[in-house]
Write a protein that holds these residues in place. Structure first.
Motif, short mmCIF file in Angstrom:
data_model
loop_
_atom_site.label_atom_id
_atom_site.label_comp_id
_atom_site.label_asym_id
_atom_site.label_seq_id
_atom_site.Cartn_x
_atom_site.Cartn_y
_atom_site.Cartn_z
N UNK A 1 5.29 7.12 -11.80
CA UNK A 1 4.10 5.88 -12.23
C UNK A 1 3.47 6.30 -13.15
N UNK A 2 3.55 5.83 -14.23
CA UNK A 2 2.60 6.08 -15.49
C UNK A 2 1.25 5.99 -15.24
N UNK A 3 0.71 5.08 -14.22
CA UNK A 3 -0.55 4.98 -14.14
C UNK A 3 -1.13 6.12 -12.80
N UNK A 4 -0.11 6.80 -12.34
CA UNK A 4 -0.56 7.84 -11.42
C UNK A 4 -0.84 7.20 -10.11
N UNK A 5 -0.76 6.04 -9.80
CA UNK A 5 -1.39 5.36 -8.51
C UNK A 5 -0.34 5.69 -7.54
N UNK B 1 8.27 7.36 -6.89
CA UNK B 1 9.22 6.76 -6.03
C UNK B 1 10.78 7.21 -6.21
N UNK B 2 11.55 6.89 -5.24
CA UNK B 2 12.93 7.19 -5.64
C UNK B 2 13.65 5.84 -5.17
N UNK B 3 14.87 5.76 -6.21
CA UNK B 3 15.50 4.54 -6.25
C UNK B 3 17.11 5.27 -5.90
N UNK B 4 17.93 4.48 -5.87
CA UNK B 4 19.42 4.85 -5.72
C UNK B 4 19.85 4.82 -7.09
N UNK B 5 20.55 6.00 -7.60
CA UNK B 5 21.33 6.06 -9.03
C UNK B 5 22.46 4.97 -8.91
N UNK B 6 23.31 5.27 -7.80
CA UNK B 6 24.36 4.29 -7.44
C UNK B 6 24.00 3.43 -6.44
N UNK C 1 -0.84 4.28 -4.30
CA UNK C 1 -0.85 3.08 -3.33
C UNK C 1 -0.16 2.00 -4.04
N UNK C 2 0.42 1.84 -5.11
CA UNK C 2 1.25 0.71 -5.24
C UNK C 2 2.14 1.12 -6.81
N UNK C 3 3.01 0.41 -6.82
CA UNK C 3 3.96 0.45 -7.85
C UNK C 3 3.43 -0.15 -9.25
N UNK C 4 3.89 0.63 -10.20
CA UNK C 4 3.53 0.21 -11.60
C UNK C 4 4.19 -1.11 -11.96
N UNK C 5 3.93 -1.82 -13.06
CA UNK C 5 4.80 -2.78 -13.47
C UNK C 5 6.00 -2.28 -14.03
N UNK C 6 5.79 -1.20 -14.55
CA UNK C 6 6.47 -0.30 -15.50
C UNK C 6 7.85 0.04 -14.50
N UNK D 1 0.78 -1.20 -0.11
CA UNK D 1 0.04 -0.08 -0.01
C UNK D 1 1.01 1.35 0.04
N UNK D 2 2.03 1.12 0.07
CA UNK D 2 3.02 2.34 0.14
C UNK D 2 4.11 1.93 -1.05
N UNK D 3 3.98 2.63 -2.26
CA UNK D 3 4.88 2.16 -3.29
C UNK D 3 6.49 2.37 -2.97
N UNK D 4 6.65 3.54 -2.27
CA UNK D 4 7.96 3.82 -1.77
C UNK D 4 8.71 2.68 -0.91
N UNK D 5 7.85 2.15 -0.15
CA UNK D 5 8.38 1.10 0.68
C UNK D 5 8.64 -0.19 -0.09
N UNK D 6 7.70 -0.52 -0.98
CA UNK D 6 7.59 -1.63 -1.92
C UNK D 6 8.89 -1.48 -2.95
N UNK D 7 9.20 -0.37 -3.50
CA UNK D 7 10.43 -0.07 -4.33
C UNK D 7 11.74 -0.47 -3.32
#
Length: 134
Positions: free
Chosen positions: A86-90, A53-58, A92-97, A6-12
């Motif tokens: 997130x292209x779907x604009x959600x 969401x954020x991810x680490x570049x390195x 609450x969850x990560x997109x497959x992309x 339910x938290x896309x950043x945590x999931x990422x």
């Protein structure tokens, strides 16, 4: 990961953590690594919209693969964060992309790590300028 928290950043962050794990011997039960859950609270508060969401570049695992090239503070800083929309604009969850982008990003980095076991700080910084599919 089978269901969203339910938290896309945590999931990422969880996906990054799993992708950052480095095996230390021949058994898959013995894993260690530097987890991408570092400084999670700050990453939740970073300048991002609900559909980002954020991810680490390195990847943070560079700390163990290349000791003395970077400090933990450098790699968890805002300057090492990459926004993924997130292209779907959600909210609450990560997109497959987004999941695909994270996996491709780590695939590219681990290819670089394998091909450049003695990379310098300059080499790694130059590699971080590549988009890695982002």
């Amino acid at each position: 990961m089978f269901e969203s928290s339910g938290d896309p950043q945590f999931d990422a962050n969880c996906i990054e953590a799993v992708l950052s794990v480095k095996r230390t011997d021949s058994t898959p039960l013995d894993l260690h690594g530097t987890w991408a859950l570092l400084d999670t609270e700050r990453r939740f508060k970073s300048k991002r919209t609900d559909a980002q969401i954020t991810i680490f570049k390195i990847p943070i695992v560079a700390l163990t693969l290349y000791p003395d090239r970077f400090t933990e503070q450098e790699l968890v800083s805002d300057g090492n964060l990459q926004l993924l929309k997130n292209q779907t604009g959600s909210a609450s969850e990560l997109s497959q992309a987004q999941i695909d982008e994270i996996c491709n990003h780590y695939h590219c980095w681990f290819k670089f790590f394998a091909e450049n076991p003695h990379a310098t700080r300059k080499d790694i910084l130059a590699e971080s300028l590549n988009s890695h599919g982002l």
